[in-house]
Write an enzyme that holds these catalytic residues in place. Structure first.
Site, PDB file in Angstrom:
ATOM      1  N   CYS A  30      15.652   3.030   1.857  1.00 21.79           N
ATOM      2  CA  CYS A  30      15.768   2.076   0.752  1.00 21.79           C
ATOM      3  C   CYS A  30      17.226   1.879   0.354  1.00 21.79           C
ATOM      4  O   CYS A  30      17.567   0.900  -0.279  1.00 21.79           O
ATOM      5  CB  CYS A  30      14.966   2.574  -0.441  1.00 21.79           C
ATOM      6  SG  CYS A  30      15.401   4.250  -0.899  1.00 21.79           S
ATOM      7  N   GLY A  73       7.849   3.136  -3.384  1.00 21.24           N
ATOM      8  CA  GLY A  73       7.263   2.230  -2.398  1.00 21.24           C
ATOM      9  C   GLY A  73       7.765   0.825  -2.615  1.00 21.24           C
ATOM     10  O   GLY A  73       8.833   0.626  -3.205  1.00 21.24           O
ATOM     11  N   GLU A  88      14.920   9.190 -11.193  1.00 22.70           N
ATOM     12  CA  GLU A  88      14.532  10.521 -10.725  1.00 22.70           C
ATOM     13  C   GLU A  88      15.798  11.376 -10.634  1.00 22.70           C
ATOM     14  O   GLU A  88      16.890  10.919 -10.925  1.00 22.70           O
ATOM     15  CB  GLU A  88      13.854  10.400  -9.353  1.00 22.70           C
ATOM     16  CG  GLU A  88      12.591   9.556  -9.393  1.00 22.70           C
ATOM     17  CD  GLU A  88      11.839   9.554  -8.060  1.00 22.70           C
ATOM     18  OE1 GLU A  88      12.457   9.233  -7.028  1.00 22.70           O
ATOM     19  OE2 GLU A  88      10.638   9.871  -8.065  1.00 22.70           O
ATOM     20  N   THR A 142       8.119  -3.161  -3.888  1.00 21.51           N
ATOM     21  CA  THR A 142       8.152  -3.781  -5.216  1.00 21.51           C
ATOM     22  C   THR A 142       6.807  -4.413  -5.573  1.00 21.51           C
ATOM     23  O   THR A 142       6.346  -4.297  -6.712  1.00 21.51           O
ATOM     24  CB  THR A 142       9.303  -4.805  -5.274  1.00 21.51           C
ATOM     25  OG1 THR A 142      10.532  -4.072  -5.155  1.00 21.51           O
ATOM     26  CG2 THR A 142       9.329  -5.583  -6.575  1.00 21.51           C
ATOM     27  N   ALA A 143       6.150  -5.048  -4.592  1.00 22.45           N
ATOM     28  CA  ALA A 143       4.858  -5.690  -4.891  1.00 22.45           C
ATOM     29  C   ALA A 143       3.827  -4.627  -5.272  1.00 22.45           C
ATOM     30  O   ALA A 143       3.051  -4.817  -6.224  1.00 22.45           O
ATOM     31  CB  ALA A 143       4.377  -6.481  -3.679  1.00 22.45           C
ATOM     32  N   THR A 144       3.824  -3.497  -4.580  1.00 27.40           N
ATOM     33  CA  THR A 144       2.884  -2.421  -4.922  1.00 27.40           C
ATOM     34  C   THR A 144       3.206  -1.872  -6.310  1.00 27.40           C
ATOM     35  O   THR A 144       2.302  -1.604  -7.105  1.00 27.40           O
ATOM     36  CB  THR A 144       2.954  -1.276  -3.889  1.00 27.40           C
ATOM     37  OG1 THR A 144       3.013  -1.831  -2.583  1.00 27.40           O
ATOM     38  CG2 THR A 144       1.766  -0.352  -3.988  1.00 27.40           C
ATOM     39  N   ASN A 171       8.889   6.085   4.821  1.00 25.00           N
ATOM     40  CA  ASN A 171      10.191   6.074   5.511  1.00 25.00           C
ATOM     41  C   ASN A 171      10.875   7.439   5.564  1.00 25.00           C
ATOM     42  O   ASN A 171      11.500   7.780   6.568  1.00 25.00           O
ATOM     43  CB  ASN A 171      11.102   5.001   4.914  1.00 25.00           C
ATOM     44  CG  ASN A 171      11.451   5.272   3.470  1.00 25.00           C
ATOM     45  OD1 ASN A 171      10.636   5.777   2.716  1.00 25.00           O
ATOM     46  ND2 ASN A 171      12.659   4.953   3.097  1.00 25.00           N
ATOM     47  N   GLU A 194      10.166   3.730  -8.121  1.00 21.38           N
ATOM     48  CA  GLU A 194      11.332   3.590  -7.232  1.00 21.38           C
ATOM     49  C   GLU A 194      10.935   2.585  -6.167  1.00 21.38           C
ATOM     50  O   GLU A 194      10.098   2.884  -5.311  1.00 21.38           O
ATOM     51  CB  GLU A 194      11.675   4.942  -6.587  1.00 21.38           C
ATOM     52  CG  GLU A 194      12.065   6.022  -7.566  1.00 21.38           C
ATOM     53  CD  GLU A 194      13.359   5.718  -8.297  1.00 21.38           C
ATOM     54  OE1 GLU A 194      14.181   4.940  -7.782  1.00 21.38           O
ATOM     55  OE2 GLU A 194      13.534   6.243  -9.409  1.00 21.38           O
TER      56      GLU A 194
HETATM   57  P1  NAD Z   1       4.037   0.669  -0.022  1.00 16.05           P
HETATM   58  O1  NAD Z   1       4.275   0.129  -1.397  1.00 16.05           O
HETATM   59  O2  NAD Z   1       3.233  -0.145   0.910  1.00 16.05           O
HETATM   60  O3  NAD Z   1       3.321   2.092  -0.085  1.00 16.05           O
HETATM   61  C1  NAD Z   1       3.856   3.177  -0.799  1.00 16.05           C
HETATM   62  C2  NAD Z   1       2.734   4.126  -1.183  1.00 16.05           C
HETATM   63  O4  NAD Z   1       1.893   3.474  -2.113  1.00 16.05           O
HETATM   64  C3  NAD Z   1       1.835   4.534  -0.005  1.00 16.05           C
HETATM   65  O5  NAD Z   1       1.472   5.873  -0.164  1.00 16.05           O
HETATM   66  C4  NAD Z   1       0.637   3.616  -0.184  1.00 16.05           C
HETATM   67  O6  NAD Z   1      -0.540   4.121   0.377  1.00 16.05           O
HETATM   68  C5  NAD Z   1       0.540   3.557  -1.693  1.00 16.05           C
HETATM   69  N1  NAD Z   1      -0.190   2.402  -2.238  1.00 16.05           N
HETATM   70  C6  NAD Z   1      -0.343   1.179  -1.686  1.00 16.05           C
HETATM   71  N2  NAD Z   1      -1.122   0.413  -2.487  1.00 16.05           N
HETATM   72  C7  NAD Z   1      -1.436   1.165  -3.576  1.00 16.05           C
HETATM   73  C8  NAD Z   1      -2.215   0.952  -4.741  1.00 16.05           C
HETATM   74  N3  NAD Z   1      -2.828  -0.200  -4.968  1.00 16.05           N
HETATM   75  N4  NAD Z   1      -2.317   1.946  -5.635  1.00 16.05           N
HETATM   76  C9  NAD Z   1      -1.701   3.122  -5.428  1.00 16.05           C
HETATM   77  N5  NAD Z   1      -0.988   3.405  -4.334  1.00 16.05           N
HETATM   78  C10 NAD Z   1      -0.843   2.436  -3.408  1.00 16.05           C
HETATM   79  O7  NAD Z   1       5.487   0.984   0.551  1.00 16.05           O
HETATM   80  P2  NAD Z   1       5.843   1.483   2.025  1.00 16.05           P
HETATM   81  O8  NAD Z   1       5.701   0.309   2.939  1.00 16.05           O
HETATM   82  O9  NAD Z   1       5.128   2.741   2.322  1.00 16.05           O
HETATM   83  O10 NAD Z   1       7.389   1.859   1.855  1.00 16.05           O
HETATM   84  C11 NAD Z   1       8.430   0.960   2.005  1.00 16.05           C
HETATM   85  C12 NAD Z   1       8.948   0.499   0.668  1.00 16.05           C
HETATM   86  O11 NAD Z   1       9.348   1.617  -0.112  1.00 16.05           O
HETATM   87  C13 NAD Z   1      10.182  -0.360   0.785  1.00 16.05           C
HETATM   88  O12 NAD Z   1      10.069  -1.460  -0.075  1.00 16.05           O
HETATM   89  C14 NAD Z   1      11.299   0.554   0.336  1.00 16.05           C
HETATM   90  O13 NAD Z   1      12.420  -0.082  -0.197  1.00 16.05           O
HETATM   91  C15 NAD Z   1      10.616   1.370  -0.685  1.00 16.05           C
HETATM   92  N6  NAD Z   1      11.335   2.623  -0.908  1.00 16.05           N
HETATM   93  C16 NAD Z   1      12.010   2.789  -2.087  1.00 16.05           C
HETATM   94  C17 NAD Z   1      12.729   3.955  -2.323  1.00 16.05           C
HETATM   95  C18 NAD Z   1      13.482   4.176  -3.611  1.00 16.05           C
HETATM   96  O14 NAD Z   1      13.857   5.304  -3.880  1.00 16.05           O
HETATM   97  N7  NAD Z   1      13.706   3.152  -4.424  1.00 16.05           N
HETATM   98  C19 NAD Z   1      12.731   4.958  -1.350  1.00 16.05           C
HETATM   99  C20 NAD Z   1      12.046   4.749  -0.161  1.00 16.05           C
HETATM  100  C21 NAD Z   1      11.341   3.575   0.041  1.00 16.05           C
END
Ligand code: NAD
Length: 480
Positions: A282, A226, A461, A228-230, A150, A248
């Site tokens: 986010c 990324g 962070e 929450t499930a990841t 994002n 995060e």
């Molecule tokens: P995502 O969890 O699908 O992916 C995030 C990253 O993790 C990507 O680089 C992806 O390739 C990697 N990834 C996926 N599976 C993995 C695994 N098994 N092992 C290691 N890495 C893996 O998230 P997204 O769809 O890219 O981003 C959107 C999400 O991020 C939303 O839920 C959003 O709220 C969250 N987000 C949180 C913040 C915060 O600061 N809290 C900031 C921005 C986005």
């Protein structure tokens, strides 16, 4: 065609297995480049390069590491236009937004942590006449940084800069959906003269490449942003290996509008906090709770100002709403709009996919969408949508709105609109959110802790928190 390569040991190299993924431009729906589909072998090579670079990098005085980071910051600034164009094309966000937010904030990440390292002092505790304790913070070693799509360069650099500043070496993976600016950053690091292996940027999918970073025994800490499930999956892998983790994760942030607020400011900022970056931040406030006496006034003005949110080609100067990041994400958000209808929501604006004529005819555009008449505990108001969809809900008492605000599994950020200072403090303390803004939103001070409570994450962070995360504390007790 933009052909992205891995940045490994100071060189741009193809993935070892020679496999690539398509990179799609969200505004056109067309493939416009390729990126490495890296796997465990690429990650292992990156970890080996980082381990080899570590002794010399950590031995440098903080001032010299800082100077290098500031040089990278300056190069990001000098390449602002090129980076902003790349970010907009890769992510679908308006170019005008990338110019004033994503890229300048990426530069300030490097600048801030480059200079902060010099102020990161050893702590000492004197027991008069008995002993002196001093606490040294050693760089933890080689670390993994994994970021989402994002705010691609902004969040990528937010992790990398503090890790490098304290003397760690890094293996980093940007989202496979938005790899372009991370690739351009590799070129800028080479131009700056960053020693080979200090930072390695490996591209690929989460399961194929990210997972290998998390599993690698040479990676001592993981900073992840990324979903929450990841995050949950990552923790399952990393915890038994006793790796340090900073997570995060998602949010479902409340926006509390009290009747005594400056309504014009509340409306104008709520338009931004609802729909900036197509609602894909986010920290966006997707649940807007409005005290009943000003509910109708807020709603009327909010819907009025919404009309100025022009949807269009992200590269056009007057575009306020660009494309959603991918077709899959567009369908996910459309699914939530359907759910909001099913749950009895009354649609006040938007709700439909948009076709932008010309080169963007196949792009993933969606109208900014507003619902009312949905209870606080329905799925629409509980689950993260991460798109341009908000709900308006009237409330009658402070207790009621605090309970509703706190009713989700998330706890990332919250915004309070009031001119009553006492109330602002009282409500802020009662909210289960890691970040609370009063009469503002997305205001940035890099010294402050950043992160969420509950399912929004673990750890913080920003500022000293980030510098501490990438270090291992060692206490030395010297008896007199
Ligand atoms: P995502 O969890 O699908 O992916 C995030 C990253 O993790 C990507 O680089 C992806 O390739 C990697 N990834 C996926 N599976 C993995 C695994 N098994 N092992 C290691 N890495 C893996 O998230 P997204 O769809 O890219 O981003 C959107 C999400 O991020 C939303 O839920 C959003 O709220 C969250 N987000 C949180 C913040 C915060 O600061 N809290 C900031 C921005 C986005």
């Amino acid at each position: 065609m933009l052909l992205i390569q891995n940045y490994l040991n100071g060189q741009l190299v193809p993935p070892l297995a020679g496999r690539y993924l398509d990179n799609i431009e969200p505004a056109t729906g067309q493939v416009y480049g390729q990126l490495p589909d890296s796997g465990p072998d690429d990650v292992a090579a990156a970890v080996a390069a980082a381990e080899a670079a570590l002794p010399a990098w950590r031995a440098l005085p903080a001032e010299e590491r800082g100077r290098m980071l500031v040089k990278i910051a300056d190069l990001i600034d000098a390449n602002l236009e090129r980076l902003a164009q790349a970010e907009s094309q890769d992510n679908g966000k308006p170019l005008s937004l990338a110019r004033v937010m994503d890229i300048p904030r990426a530069a300030s990440n490097f600048h801030f942590f480059g200079t902060a390292a010099e102020h990161f002092a050893t702590e000492a505790h004197m027991q008069e006449g008995i002993a002196l304790n001093y606490t040294v913070r050693h760089p933890i070693g080689v670390v993994g940084c994994i970021s989402p799509w994002n705010l691609p360069l902004y969040l990528f650099t937010w992790k990398i800069a503090p890790a490098l500043a304290v003397g760690c070496c890094v293996v980093a993976k940007p989202s496979e959906i938005t790899p372009a600016t991370a690739f351009l950053l590799s070129e800028l690091c080479m131009e700056a003269g960053l020693p080979p292996g200090v930072l390695n940027i490996i591209h690929g999918t989460g399961p194929g490449c990210g997972q290998a970073i998390v599993e690698h025994p040479g990676i001592k800490a993981i900073s992840f942003t990324g979903g929450t499930a990841t995050g949950r999956h990552l923790a399952r892998t990393a915890a038994p290996m006793f790796k340090k983790l900073s997570l995060e994760l998602g949010g479902k942030n409340p926006n509390l509008v009290f009747a005594d607020c400056d309504l014009a400011a509340a409306v104008a900022t709520s338009i931004r906090s609802s729909f900036a970056n197509q609602g894909q931040i986010c920290l966006c406030g997707s649940r807007i709770f409005i005290e009943r006496p000003v509910y109708e006034a807020f709603k009327t003005e909010f819907l009025q100002q919404l009309q100025a949110q022009k949807i269009g080609d992200p590269l056009a100067a007057d575009t306020k709403q660009g494309a959603l990041v991918s077709q899959a994400h567009l369908h996910k958000v459309l699914g939530y709009i359907e759910l909001a209808h099913e749950e009895g929501g009354r649609l006040l604006a938007g709700g439909k996919r948009v076709t932008v004529p010309g080169r963007c005819a196949e792009g993933y555009f969606l109208e900014p969408t507003v619902f009312e008449n949905l209870p606080h505990d329905c799925r629409t108001n509980q689950e993260e949508i991460f798109g341009p969809v908000v709900t308006l809900t009237p409330f009658d008492t402070e207790e009621e709105v605090i309970a509703w605000a706190n009713s989700t599994d998330y706890g990332l950020s919250a915004t309070i609109w009031t001119t009553n200072l006492t109330r602002a403090h009282r409500v802020a303390q009662a909210l289960h959110s890691g970040i609370v803004w009063v009469n503002t939103w997305l205001h940035r001070d890099l010294r402050t802790p950043f992160g969420g409570m509950k399912n929004s994450g673990v750890g913080r962070e920003g500022g000293l928190e980030a510098l501490r995360f990438f270090t291992e504390a060692q206490n030395v007790c010297v008896k007199f």
